[in-house]
Each structure stands twice: as structure tokens, then as C-alpha cells.
Design an enzyme around this catalytic site. Structure first.
Site, PDB file in Angstrom:
ATOM      1  CG  LEU A   1      -2.233  -0.723   1.165  1.00 32.87           C
ATOM      2  CD1 LEU A   1      -2.739  -0.576   2.776  1.00 32.87           C
ATOM      3  CD2 LEU A   1      -3.147   0.035  -0.016  1.00 32.87           C
ATOM      4  CG  ASP A   2       0.878   4.056  -3.474  1.00 29.58           C
ATOM      5  OD1 ASP A   2       2.080   3.262  -3.459  1.00 29.58           O
ATOM      6  OD2 ASP A   2       0.264   4.528  -4.059  1.00 29.58           O
ATOM      7  N   PRO A   3       2.271   5.033   0.763  1.00 29.10           N
ATOM      8  CG  PRO A   3       4.280   5.818   1.180  1.00 29.10           C
ATOM      9  CD  PRO A   3       3.471   5.277  -0.081  1.00 29.10           C
TER      10      PRO A   3
ATOM     11  NE  ARG B   1      -0.158   6.246  -8.361  1.00 26.25           N
ATOM     12  CZ  ARG B   1       0.546   5.323  -7.738  1.00 26.25           C
ATOM     13  NH1 ARG B   1      -0.158   4.698  -6.953  1.00 26.25           N
ATOM     14  NH2 ARG B   1       1.587   4.868  -8.135  1.00 26.25           N
TER      15      ARG B   1
END
Length: 294
Positions: free
Chosen positions: A39-41, A175
């Protein structure tokens, strides 16, 4: 405490997936800790943390699809396709609710998606995000992904904020989906938040926060929140073998299919007579061969 199992973490915003693993290494005092599905930050939600012998399951997790709740703002574009990049307004008129619903239908099913530069994919040995931070953009080939469902759950036509629920295959970039939707609508779109609600077969309702994990560990009540390794493989069949067969299997020996108590079809969970999970087996040449021991 000797820990071998899976911790379903509700990852907070502002920390990397690797940072979450480091947190549990310190908390539990163990070396082997890994995670399933980065997961992205800035994203939150389901992040399965595998500890001890469970790390052997990382390459074998059978359920690879994910589910997300995402918000995006129409009328904007970003160099990173999300709100954390360089964002600018397009000045375009916002679409109607029906126009958004019609556009969303174009992204359902099997589609081709071009990975974003801000991703961990590699190009000539370098991560794409490393190149992007240097101002370098390289050509990326579209990749097939599957969007099983994509539903509009809210739309504020005064601000252009859209909320989506998306169930998709591994490798789908939400995104990019948001940016592609904005492009199709002709007004631009940037993702403003992302929360993963399902990963590797685990749902958000099964997760605990890092704060709760620390609290439970200090109170000595942490073990009940550690899921057994075999919970990651419940989509497979199971078989209980005899004690002699269990010893042979644990030592890496294949078992004759003719001598098993029940029929084996495909990858199978193998259990000892006492209920202990031994590992995964796979039929090969009329035998149940060891796929992975745990």
C-alpha cells in the site's frame, strides 16, 4: 512470544508497508516479518502482515484480488495522478451524474491500463518512481487488469468529488483509474484518498490498528488476534492424514494418492491427526507431493 501467523493490519496514513513490518519486528521481537500487497504511504486499510513461518506463504497466497474505496476530484490533473503530486485545475465544466455512470461502465471487466510513473515497477533495473523523482519519464506498455465491479457511491456535483467502490485484480492502479476516468469525461481527475477494504481474502472488519496491536501486546492478549497460517488457504480443499503419513509429509516425502482417506483435487491443505497444519500438497504422478511446508 513465538509468533507464526497472520496479522490483519488496518494500515494508517503516512507510513510505508515496509515501515509497518518494521513496527511489528520491534513489537514482537521477531526477524521474519513480511506483508502481502504493498500500500502506498498515503493509503490506508487492509495490509496482511505475515510473521514467522507464515512468511513462507507470501509467494503462494491464492486470493490476489483487492477491494478499495477511493475518492477523486474531477476538474483537476496531477503529475502523480493523485492529490500528493503537482495539482492544477483544468477549468472544465463538471459532468453530470449520468455522464459519470456511463463513463464508469467503460472501465468494467478486462481492460488495458498503463502503469503510472509513480509505481514500483522496474525499468532497466530502476524503480519507475525513482526515475519519476528525477524528472525522467519512460514509455510503459499497457497491461491487462480486471475490474470485477466499479460502483459510484457518492457524487458532489458542486465540488466534483466522487467516491467509488472498486473490486479489481492484482496490479490494478486505482489512481490511474481515477485519472483515466477524468480524461474520458474530458475534465481531468485526481485521486484524493484510498482505503483498501479487502486483500488476500481478508476484510477490513478483521483488522486492528497499530495502536491497538501495541496495547494488546502489552496486556498479553495479542495472540488471539493472530490468524493461523492456513486461514490464507481456505479456498483450497483439505485432508487429514495418518500419523505415519504426517511424518513422511513433514520430511518432504510425497504420499500415494491411493492410500489417502479422501480424494484430492488440486492444491490441498494437509493436516496431521491432531489438527496441526502441515502445509500444502499438490497431486503429481499419482502422489500428493509437498508444495510448501509450514
Amino acid at each position: 512470544m513465538q509468533v507464526n501467523g497472520i496479522i490483519c493490519l488496518d494500515k494508517p496514513e503516512g507510513i510505508t508497508s515496509f515501515g509497518c513490518c518494521a513496527f511489528f519486528r520491534r513489537l514482537l521481537g521477531v526477524k521474519k516479518v513480511g506483508h502481502a500487497g504493498t500500500l502506498d504511504p498515503m493509503a490506508t486499510g487492509v495490509l496482511p502482515i505475515l510473521v514467522g513461518r507464515a512468511t513462507r506463504a507470501l509467494s503462494l497466497l491464492p486470493v490476489q484480488d483487492k477491494r478499495y474505496t477511493a475518492t477523486l476530484r474531477l476538474g483537476f490533473v496531477s503529475d502523480t495522478q493523485d492529490i500528493w503530486g503537482s495539482v492544477s485545475a483544468t477549468g472544465c465544466a463538471l459532468p453530470s451524474l449520468n455522464e459519470i455512470k456511463e463513463a464508469l461502465a467503460r472501465f468494467k471487466g478486462k481492460i488495458l491500463q498503463t502503469p503510472p510513473m509513480m509505481s514500483a515497477l522496474k525499468h532497466q533495473g530502476a524503480r519507475l518512481y525513482e526515475l519519476a523523482r528525477q524528472g525522467i519519464e519512460v514509455e510503459r506498455s499497457p497491461r491487462p487488469v480486471t475490474v470485477y465491479s466499479l460502483e459510484l457511491t457518492d457524487y458532489d456535483d458542486s465540488t466534483g468529488e466522487v467516491t467509488l467502490d472498486c473490486h479489481c485484480s492484482k496490479g490494478t492502479y486505482i489512481r490511474t483509474l481515477c485519472a483515466d476516468l477524468g480524461e474520458l469525461l474530458g475534465c481531468g481527475g485526481v485521486m484524493t484518498s484510498l482505503r483498501r477494504t479487502m486483500a488476500s481474502g481478508f476484510a477490513i472488519g478483521e483488522c486492528i490498528t497499530m495502536e491497538k496491536a501495541e496495547e494488546l501486546y502489552k496486556s498479553g492478549d495479542f495472540e488471539r488476534f493472530i490468524k493461523p497460517i492456513d486461514t490464507a488457504f481456505t479456498c483450497y480443499g483439505e485432508i487429514t492424514v495418518s500419523q505415519a503419513q504426517a511424518v513422511r509429509f513433514k520430511n518432504g516425502g510425497a504420499l500415494s494418492l491411493d492410500r489417502l482417506k479422501s480424494r484430492v483435487d488440486g492444491i490441498t491443505r494437509v493436516y496431521a491427526p491432531d489438527g496441526g497444519f502441515l502445509g500444502l500438497g499438490k497431486p503429481e504422478n499419482h502422489q500428493l507431493a509437498v508444495l510448501k511446508l509450514f
